[in-house]
Design a protein around this motif. Sequence first.
Motif, PDB file in Angstrom:
ATOM      1  N   GLY A   1       0.802  -1.235   0.000  1.00 46.26           N
ATOM      2  CA  GLY A   1       0.000   0.000   0.000  1.00 46.26           C
ATOM      3  C   GLY A   1       0.830   1.278   0.000  1.00 46.26           C
ATOM      4  N   PRO A   2       0.317   2.347   0.713  1.00 45.27           N
ATOM      5  CA  PRO A   2       0.959   3.676   0.693  1.00 45.27           C
ATOM      6  C   PRO A   2       2.432   3.624   1.118  1.00 45.27           C
ATOM      7  CG  PRO A   2      -1.171   3.754   1.805  1.00 45.27           C
ATOM      8  CD  PRO A   2      -0.876   2.318   1.554  1.00 45.27           C
ATOM      9  N   GLU A   3       2.757   2.674   2.007  1.00 48.49           N
ATOM     10  CA  GLU A   3       4.142   2.580   2.493  1.00 48.49           C
ATOM     11  C   GLU A   3       5.110   2.381   1.313  1.00 48.49           C
ATOM     12  OE1 GLU A   3       4.891  -0.653   5.526  1.00 48.49           O
ATOM     13  OE2 GLU A   3       6.118  -1.415   3.885  1.00 48.49           O
ATOM     14  N   CYS A   4       4.680   1.627   0.334  1.00 49.47           N
ATOM     15  CA  CYS A   4       5.522   1.341  -0.849  1.00 49.47           C
ATOM     16  C   CYS A   4       5.722   2.635  -1.650  1.00 49.47           C
ATOM     17  CB  CYS A   4       4.824   0.268  -1.699  1.00 49.47           C
ATOM     18  SG  CYS A   4       5.355   0.211  -3.411  1.00 49.47           S
ATOM     19  N   ILE A   5       4.632   3.397  -1.865  1.00 50.35           N
ATOM     20  CA  ILE A   5       4.717   4.664  -2.611  1.00 50.35           C
ATOM     21  C   ILE A   5       5.661   5.627  -1.880  1.00 50.35           C
ATOM     22  CG2 ILE A   5       3.387   6.666  -3.430  1.00 50.35           C
ATOM     23  CD1 ILE A   5       2.752   4.123  -4.993  1.00 50.35           C
ATOM     24  N   GLN A   6       5.498   5.678  -0.554  1.00 54.81           N
ATOM     25  CA  GLN A   6       6.325   6.577   0.265  1.00 54.81           C
ATOM     26  C   GLN A   6       7.817   6.226   0.109  1.00 54.81           C
ATOM     27  OE1 GLN A   6       5.017   6.505   4.340  1.00 54.81           O
ATOM     28  NE2 GLN A   6       6.535   7.977   5.003  1.00 54.81           N
ATOM     29  N   TYR A   7       8.103   4.895   0.139  1.00 56.17           N
ATOM     30  CA  TYR A   7       9.502   4.447   0.032  1.00 56.17           C
ATOM     31  C   TYR A   7      10.085   4.848  -1.330  1.00 56.17           C
ATOM     32  CZ  TYR A   7      13.522   1.340  -0.517  1.00 56.17           C
ATOM     33  OH  TYR A   7      14.787   0.856  -0.758  1.00 56.17           O
ATOM     34  N   LEU A   8       9.301   4.658  -2.379  1.00 59.04           N
ATOM     35  CA  LEU A   8       9.786   5.000  -3.729  1.00 59.04           C
ATOM     36  C   LEU A   8       9.992   6.513  -3.844  1.00 59.04           C
ATOM     37  CD1 LEU A   8       7.504   2.692  -5.919  1.00 59.04           C
ATOM     38  CD2 LEU A   8       9.986   2.554  -5.752  1.00 59.04           C
ATOM     39  N   GLN A   9       9.022   7.298  -3.318  1.00 60.61           N
ATOM     40  CA  GLN A   9       9.067   8.756  -3.470  1.00 60.61           C
ATOM     41  C   GLN A   9      10.194   9.381  -2.660  1.00 60.61           C
ATOM     42  OE1 GLN A   9       5.086   9.975  -2.503  1.00 60.61           O
ATOM     43  NE2 GLN A   9       4.629  10.547  -4.625  1.00 60.61           N
ATOM     44  N   GLN A  10      10.340   8.878  -1.401  1.00 61.05           N
ATOM     45  CA  GLN A  10      11.244   9.603  -0.491  1.00 61.05           C
ATOM     46  C   GLN A  10      12.645   9.007  -0.417  1.00 61.05           C
ATOM     47  OE1 GLN A  10       9.059   9.963   3.182  1.00 61.05           O
ATOM     48  NE2 GLN A  10       7.332  10.911   2.135  1.00 61.05           N
ATOM     49  N   GLU A  11      12.733   7.674  -0.680  1.00 59.71           N
ATOM     50  CA  GLU A  11      14.066   7.084  -0.498  1.00 59.71           C
ATOM     51  C   GLU A  11      14.653   6.537  -1.804  1.00 59.71           C
ATOM     52  OE1 GLU A  11      14.665   4.457   2.886  1.00 59.71           O
ATOM     53  OE2 GLU A  11      12.834   5.250   3.804  1.00 59.71           O
ATOM     54  N   TYR A  12      13.953   5.569  -2.405  1.00 57.88           N
ATOM     55  CA  TYR A  12      14.633   4.806  -3.455  1.00 57.88           C
ATOM     56  C   TYR A  12      14.857   5.606  -4.741  1.00 57.88           C
ATOM     57  CZ  TYR A  12      16.446   1.260  -6.425  1.00 57.88           C
ATOM     58  OH  TYR A  12      17.282   0.583  -7.271  1.00 57.88           O
TER      59      TYR A  12
END
Length: 962
Positions: A912-923
């Motif tokens: 869910g949103p956690e995946c989007i957050q990881y892509l947007q902010q870190e990866y």
Amino acid sequence: MDEQALLGLNPNADSDFRQRALAYFEQLKISPDAWQVCAEALAQRTYSDDHVKFFCFQVLEHQIKFKYSELTAAQQQLIRETLITWLQAQMLNPQPEKTFIRNKAAQVFALLFVTEYLTKWPKYFFDILSVVDLNPRGVDLYLRILMAIDAELVDRDVVHTSEEARRNTLIKDTMREQCIPNLVESWYQILQNYQYTNSEVTCQCLEVVGAYVSWIDLTLIANDRFINMLLGHMSIEVLREEACDCLFEIVNKGMDPVDKMKLVESLCQVLQSAGFFSIEQEEDVDFLARFSKLVNGMGQSLIVSWTKLVKNGDMKNAHEALQAIETKVALMLQLLIHEDDDISSNIIGFCYDYLHILKQLTVLSDQQKANVEAIMLAVMKKLTYDEEYNFENEGEDEAMFVEYRKQLKLLLDRLAQVSPELLLASVRRVFSTTLQNWQATRFMEVEVAIRLLYMLAEALPVSHGAHFSGDVSKATALQDMIRTLVTSGVSAYQHTSVTLEFFETVVRYEKFFAVEPQHIPCVLMAFLDQRGLRHSSPKVRSRTAYLFSRFVKSLNKQMNAFIEDILNRIQDLLELSPPENGYQSLLSSDDQLFIYETAGVLIVNSDYPAERKQALMRNLLTPLMEKFKILLEKLMLAQDEERQAALADCLNHAVGFASRTSKAFSNKQTVKQCGCSEVYLDCLQTFLPALSCPLQKEILRSGVRTFLHRMIICLEEEVLPFIPSASEHMLKDCEAKDLQEFIPLINQITAKFKTQVSPFLQQMFMPLLHAIFEALLRPAEENDQSAALEKQMLRRSYFAFLQTVTGSGMSEVIANQGAENVERVLVTIIQGAVEYPDPIAQKTCFIILSKLVDLWGGKDGPVGFADFVYKHIVPACFLAPLKQTFDLADAQTVLALSECAVTLKTIHLKRGPECIQYLQQEYLPSLQVAPEIIQEFCQALQQPDAKVFKNYLKVFFQRAKP
């Protein structure tokens, strides 16, 4: 020049000198000015050795082909002057150069022409013609140069770049404008000058005219003075074959249909009045073959004109074209029936197209019907073998006749479309007359009569061979012929071609025996005695074995009354031939496979109760098992490698035969229902010990593995108790290839039995992986292609295994291997997805990753898996497509990318949103992706339609790659 190196150009020189000459040639090609030495040597005629002259031309050729643009204007001028000087010298040479040098020189002249004509040397032909004039040596070279230029400009066999194709078109256009009329005039002068005195030059010139006519203005050639000269050549023995070919090229030239018709008709008139249509007076078959090709060209040209005129609605001229075609049919038939097959073969195209016209006409005239009948009789006659045909040792002539027969078959099929009734009646007449008196008839006539009946099956098409229902008159005619075939006794004819044709035809019309089953016994006897499986010719025995199995399979409903009798009669043919010297069995092991399959089919499809089926199957397989045990003991003791190989071969055949009998079972007749499980389980127990035999492992394992594959299908779960020990043996000291062939067996079991085999899989999972990893890590030579390929295939098999396990809902097999092992497996999947440039394996790896994320990626998944997703799986989805080796123009790679998209979608679905957050902010920021692209990427990932994201991902990586 390095004189020592030049010695190596002689084909008889020893290999050291030859190596040195090759090295010298490479050196001269690279050197910026060495070609000048060669040019000088040619211009000044420094060398008399032919091989050195040829060598000098080769160096010049390389210079013009690859380095020309680097030369100065003066150097380019030097090459032009060299060639012209060499040409001038040829006029004065006491002896002409050897043909291979003249041809190479012509190639070099042609290369220079395509390079220079449009820019630096517009007067190319005038310069050459002014040197050669009408000197025979010069004319010979001039004509060779023209042929070489034609090859450079229009040869279909040479692959040209689009740039070269454009250049060639421009050259031809320029030539048409500037010099073609002068060239044509020069050809006319050459022909007129030399037609009676120098046949070689005249023939060369005719060949040039034939080559150029396809792309120059036809009126320059198709005019009275030229055509009359060519027709004159048709009466000169040494020129007429080339003249014929030249006329053929003229006739073949594309042009207006009415003009073409007039041209062909005027040619025909002259040829006819000169007596060329009287074929029977002509004895020269080589000339007649060319003439047949010319008539074929004229006939087909008229048919093309007719087709165009009908299409354009010009019925008046179309009618004239049809009249013109009809007047050539008598000549066509004479050529078609000619005893020389080349002459006949050359006219088949016209014949075929003529029948196509008749097929389109609503009503046929009496003459047209007579023509169809005449073509039919000609085809029947020409299908016949001649006395010289060597059946025992077929060589090139025989192969050519087989090809010719295929052409005739096409004509027969076309005849069937024009008039099926006539074809049927004609075949019936020939067949009945021949078979009434077959004992006194020559083999080739008997063979062709049966062959025609065989060919009717395809010529008169029906669905699923239902020749004996529907049209009553047709069904009756065919039924009568086949009844005659099986009751006439012709199967006893003493010639292999007749025997084979008999069996082929009986099997082709197997539906006949459902209508008249009373004839089955006599056909079965023919199969089983000296006419078939026990014939003196191995070729007949081999083909009959295959046909017998087809016959029995197709008629299994009618076989019940004969089963035991057949099984008794084939007993000796089922014997496993031992590898003892001197014993020659009737059938090869490949042929025996068909006999075993037939036996299996008879037993399984019989109406017997299960106990009887079991008893018969046991009788069939017990001798194999007993022989197998004895041979395996012998193998264990055999010292000599050749003997070991022979024994292993024999063991392998035994397993293969048992495997083949199981092909008779089906969903309707399973092994269980037939009561045969026990017999096959006994076979398994007999064959499995071969896996632990240390000798001839590869061949033995391969046979037993195939048998196991069959048993998994046939015995279902009854096979399971045997799998663990079999697997254990197969994993012992095995090569990459063994493993790669073993894995599909495990995949088959996993996919079929799923959770039933879970305990077994858990137990053998790590041993199998250790064996795979060990084989992959085994060192190999750096440039050993086959070892590299074997490892690549094994890697694919390994991933296919993991895909089967995860895809069969058995991920717990992996999960229960302990944290360390699980991690090791997961790392190999990531490596497979990213590191090896093999899109097939990469695709599989992404499929596995998607599946694992789907199973373990939720909130209640195994501890630490969520970390693994972000640390390894997400990066893999970017690192793999970013690799240089990941080629987005390749279809397999695009499929891998598609699975990569599925993996990312599954991660988003599970996290869910956690995946989007990881892509947007870190990866993605860590990959230096611009903020607006990150935004766009995350939006695409959140789209409900997976296809949208797949398409986006491809564009994303196309932009990202330099």
